[in-house]
Design a protein around this motif. Sequence first.
Motif, PDB file in Angstrom:
ATOM      1  N   ALA A  12       6.729   2.302  12.577  1.00 29.47           N
ATOM      2  CA  ALA A  12       5.768   1.375  13.193  1.00 29.47           C
ATOM      3  C   ALA A  12       6.164  -0.070  12.945  1.00 29.47           C
ATOM      4  CB  ALA A  12       4.363   1.639  12.650  1.00 29.47           C
ATOM      5  N   LEU A  13       7.002  -0.291  11.915  1.00 24.43           N
ATOM      6  CA  LEU A  13       7.440  -1.634  11.569  1.00 24.43           C
ATOM      7  C   LEU A  13       8.937  -1.755  11.832  1.00 24.43           C
ATOM      8  CD1 LEU A  13       5.488  -2.077   8.194  1.00 24.43           C
ATOM      9  CD2 LEU A  13       4.897  -3.059  10.415  1.00 24.43           C
ATOM     10  N   SER A  14       9.275  -2.291  12.972  1.00 26.78           N
ATOM     11  CA  SER A  14      10.684  -2.533  13.285  1.00 26.78           C
ATOM     12  C   SER A  14      11.264  -3.475  12.241  1.00 26.78           C
ATOM     13  CB  SER A  14      10.800  -3.159  14.674  1.00 26.78           C
ATOM     14  OG  SER A  14      12.055  -3.770  14.851  1.00 26.78           O
ATOM     15  N   PHE A  15      12.434  -3.119  11.690  1.00 20.37           N
ATOM     16  CA  PHE A  15      13.021  -3.918  10.617  1.00 20.37           C
ATOM     17  C   PHE A  15      13.216  -5.369  11.041  1.00 20.37           C
ATOM     18  CE2 PHE A  15      16.792  -5.639   8.409  1.00 20.37           C
ATOM     19  CZ  PHE A  15      16.317  -5.609   7.107  1.00 20.37           C
ATOM     20  N   GLY A  16      13.749  -5.593  12.235  1.00 16.94           N
ATOM     21  CA  GLY A  16      13.998  -6.954  12.700  1.00 16.94           C
ATOM     22  C   GLY A  16      12.715  -7.751  12.862  1.00 16.94           C
TER      23      GLY A  16
ATOM     24  N   GLY B 284      -0.964  -4.854  15.248  1.00 16.44           N
ATOM     25  CA  GLY B 284      -2.333  -5.124  15.656  1.00 16.44           C
ATOM     26  C   GLY B 284      -3.350  -4.746  14.611  1.00 16.44           C
ATOM     27  N   ASN B 285      -2.876  -4.240  13.467  1.00 18.22           N
ATOM     28  CA  ASN B 285      -3.755  -3.837  12.369  1.00 18.22           C
ATOM     29  C   ASN B 285      -3.089  -4.207  11.057  1.00 18.22           C
ATOM     30  OD1 ASN B 285      -5.369  -2.279  10.475  1.00 18.22           O
ATOM     31  ND2 ASN B 285      -6.086  -1.112  12.242  1.00 18.22           N
ATOM     32  N   THR B 286      -3.886  -4.485  10.022  1.00 13.45           N
ATOM     33  CA  THR B 286      -3.306  -4.860   8.735  1.00 13.45           C
ATOM     34  C   THR B 286      -2.778  -3.669   7.955  1.00 13.45           C
ATOM     35  OG1 THR B 286      -5.494  -4.773   7.673  1.00 13.45           O
ATOM     36  CG2 THR B 286      -4.761  -6.911   8.505  1.00 13.45           C
ATOM     37  N   GLU B 287      -3.017  -2.453   8.461  1.00 12.80           N
ATOM     38  CA  GLU B 287      -2.544  -1.237   7.803  1.00 12.80           C
ATOM     39  C   GLU B 287      -1.726  -0.409   8.783  1.00 12.80           C
ATOM     40  OE1 GLU B 287      -5.934   0.802   6.314  1.00 12.80           O
ATOM     41  OE2 GLU B 287      -6.456  -0.748   4.847  1.00 12.80           O
ATOM     42  N   VAL B 288      -0.879   0.466   8.233  1.00  8.03           N
ATOM     43  CA  VAL B 288      -0.127   1.391   9.081  1.00  8.03           C
ATOM     44  C   VAL B 288      -0.555   2.812   8.750  1.00  8.03           C
ATOM     45  CG1 VAL B 288       1.863  -0.145   9.270  1.00  8.03           C
ATOM     46  CG2 VAL B 288       1.788   1.545   7.430  1.00  8.03           C
TER      47      VAL B 288
ATOM     48  N   ALA C  83       0.847  -1.190   0.000  1.00  5.48           N
ATOM     49  CA  ALA C  83       0.000   0.000   0.000  1.00  5.48           C
ATOM     50  C   ALA C  83       0.882   1.239   0.000  1.00  5.48           C
ATOM     51  CB  ALA C  83      -0.909  -0.007   1.223  1.00  5.48           C
ATOM     52  N   ASP C  84       0.307   2.373  -0.379  1.00  2.00           N
ATOM     53  CA  ASP C  84       1.086   3.612  -0.451  1.00  2.00           C
ATOM     54  C   ASP C  84       1.626   4.051   0.903  1.00  2.00           C
ATOM     55  OD1 ASP C  84       0.796   3.830  -3.165  1.00  2.00           O
ATOM     56  OD2 ASP C  84      -0.940   5.163  -3.079  1.00  2.00           O
ATOM     57  N   ALA C  85       0.919   3.689   1.988  1.00  2.00           N
ATOM     58  CA  ALA C  85       1.350   4.113   3.321  1.00  2.00           C
ATOM     59  C   ALA C  85       2.666   3.473   3.739  1.00  2.00           C
ATOM     60  CB  ALA C  85       0.267   3.779   4.347  1.00  2.00           C
ATOM     61  N   LEU C  86       3.114   2.435   3.005  1.00  2.00           N
ATOM     62  CA  LEU C  86       4.331   1.724   3.368  1.00  2.00           C
ATOM     63  C   LEU C  86       5.585   2.283   2.713  1.00  2.00           C
ATOM     64  CD1 LEU C  86       3.096  -1.987   3.193  1.00  2.00           C
ATOM     65  CD2 LEU C  86       3.531  -0.628   5.250  1.00  2.00           C
TER      66      LEU C  86
ATOM     67  N   LYS D 199     -10.349 -15.598   3.040  1.00  2.00           N
ATOM     68  CA  LYS D 199     -10.584 -14.242   3.548  1.00  2.00           C
ATOM     69  C   LYS D 199      -9.476 -13.797   4.503  1.00  2.00           C
ATOM     70  CE  LYS D 199     -14.464 -14.092   1.331  1.00  2.00           C
ATOM     71  NZ  LYS D 199     -14.577 -13.299   0.072  1.00  2.00           N
ATOM     72  N   ASN D 200      -8.552 -14.688   4.801  1.00  2.00           N
ATOM     73  CA  ASN D 200      -7.444 -14.329   5.701  1.00  2.00           C
ATOM     74  C   ASN D 200      -6.540 -13.284   5.046  1.00  2.00           C
ATOM     75  OD1 ASN D 200      -8.323 -16.207   7.564  1.00  2.00           O
ATOM     76  ND2 ASN D 200      -6.921 -17.812   6.878  1.00  2.00           N
ATOM     77  N   PRO D 201      -5.894 -12.445   5.842  1.00  2.00           N
ATOM     78  CA  PRO D 201      -4.963 -11.453   5.278  1.00  2.00           C
ATOM     79  C   PRO D 201      -3.795 -12.156   4.594  1.00  2.00           C
ATOM     80  CG  PRO D 201      -4.745 -11.578   7.667  1.00  2.00           C
ATOM     81  CD  PRO D 201      -5.963 -12.368   7.317  1.00  2.00           C
ATOM     82  N   ASP D 202      -3.273 -11.533   3.542  1.00  2.00           N
ATOM     83  CA  ASP D 202      -2.137 -12.149   2.858  1.00  2.00           C
ATOM     84  C   ASP D 202      -0.875 -12.012   3.709  1.00  2.00           C
ATOM     85  OD1 ASP D 202      -1.083  -9.594   2.526  1.00  2.00           O
ATOM     86  OD2 ASP D 202      -1.570  -9.456   0.398  1.00  2.00           O
ATOM     87  N   GLY D 203       0.228 -12.560   3.202  1.00  2.00           N
ATOM     88  CA  GLY D 203       1.449 -12.612   3.999  1.00  2.00           C
ATOM     89  C   GLY D 203       1.922 -11.253   4.473  1.00  2.00           C
ATOM     90  N   LEU D 204       1.812 -10.241   3.621  1.00  2.00           N
ATOM     91  CA  LEU D 204       2.247  -8.896   3.995  1.00  2.00           C
ATOM     92  C   LEU D 204       1.328  -8.308   5.057  1.00  2.00           C
ATOM     93  CD1 LEU D 204       3.869  -6.298   3.705  1.00  2.00           C
ATOM     94  CD2 LEU D 204       2.565  -5.778   1.621  1.00  2.00           C
ATOM     95  N   GLU D 205       0.010  -8.364   4.828  1.00  2.00           N
ATOM     96  CA  GLU D 205      -0.943  -7.819   5.794  1.00  2.00           C
ATOM     97  C   GLU D 205      -0.852  -8.564   7.132  1.00  2.00           C
ATOM     98  OE1 GLU D 205      -4.449  -8.501   3.541  1.00  2.00           O
ATOM     99  OE2 GLU D 205      -4.479  -6.500   2.652  1.00  2.00           O
ATOM    100  N   TRP D 206      -0.683  -9.873   7.066  1.00  2.57           N
ATOM    101  CA  TRP D 206      -0.561 -10.695   8.275  1.00  2.57           C
ATOM    102  C   TRP D 206       0.657 -10.283   9.090  1.00  2.57           C
ATOM    103  CZ3 TRP D 206       3.294 -14.196   9.708  1.00  2.57           C
ATOM    104  CH2 TRP D 206       2.983 -15.084  10.739  1.00  2.57           C
TER     105      TRP D 206
END
Length: 332
Positions: free
Chosen positions: A170-174, A259-263, A4-7, A245-252
Amino acid sequence: MHMADALIAPAVAATMYAASGATTAFSIKRVRLENDPKKIPTMGIMSAFVFAAQMINFTIPGTGSSGHLCGGLLLSILLGPYAGFLSMVSVLLIQCLLFADGGLLALGANIWNMAFYGCFVGYLLIYRPLTKKTFNRKRIMIASVLGSVISLQLGAFSVTVETLLSGITALSFGQFLAMMQPIHLAIGTVEGLITGTVVIFLYNTRPELLKKDAPEGKFSFQKVMVILGIAVFLIGGGLSLAASKNPDGLEWSIEKITGNTEVDTKDKYADTVETAAKVQEKTAILPDYSFPDSSSPAGTSFSGIIGAAIVAALTIGCSVLFKMFRKKDSTT
């Protein structure tokens, strides 16, 4: 793995657009040099097949996640890396513009992450060397699984690097890396099995599509194309309704960390992301593969069929527009 663009920050997005654009231009040049008009119908039908197949998210047992075929390796096995890459560009472009699948700002990154590695690493460095001397069903399956796994591992790693360079705190690299790599290992394995199965079918029915010096197949070229066309219709119009309907690997992976599929979009990039979103809203006639403001399953079926048809038309149309295939000069 559609970002997504937010990433992604605008500077990183521009860099990835440049990298993917340069690879696209180089691929057009190489396909023109190959000048094999017989590839045109195969490019059209196989790009439509990959589009339809990507609509089927398969569940990864025990994880709560899902994955889908990327398709770059499959396309390259049948078309070569350059025509395969161009076909993937058509798929990802239509997904982005008409269905809002993946951000417009992130399109260059998505092309690189999902197309480049499968076409130029999975195929050129893994699949082709493993099947060059010994070409049989066992080798096809082994090479397909290895090529898919390594391609997705590289794609997943690129996503984490792109978010790191974009300053997505919000997404720690490690942590992000520790989530992304294992889940895409599982997804890559399933993709490899699917890819190997399709290639083995073609090996059994029309081996000339895989090796020019192969003996004549059981089915005619036209019959194989019809079978694949029917498969596109059934997958896009029917099987897509059974997608997980499960989130894909990135969203998961994002959900496991935040705690959310989006940032949330960083404030300094908010205006750019909002502008890209407004443009995408105008182009996306079937957002999320459904009719606007409707949850009817008919929207999914319609999206699968019409999307595949548009992808095929775009792939063939660009082949003509860019004069990638020309009549060979006659000698006197």
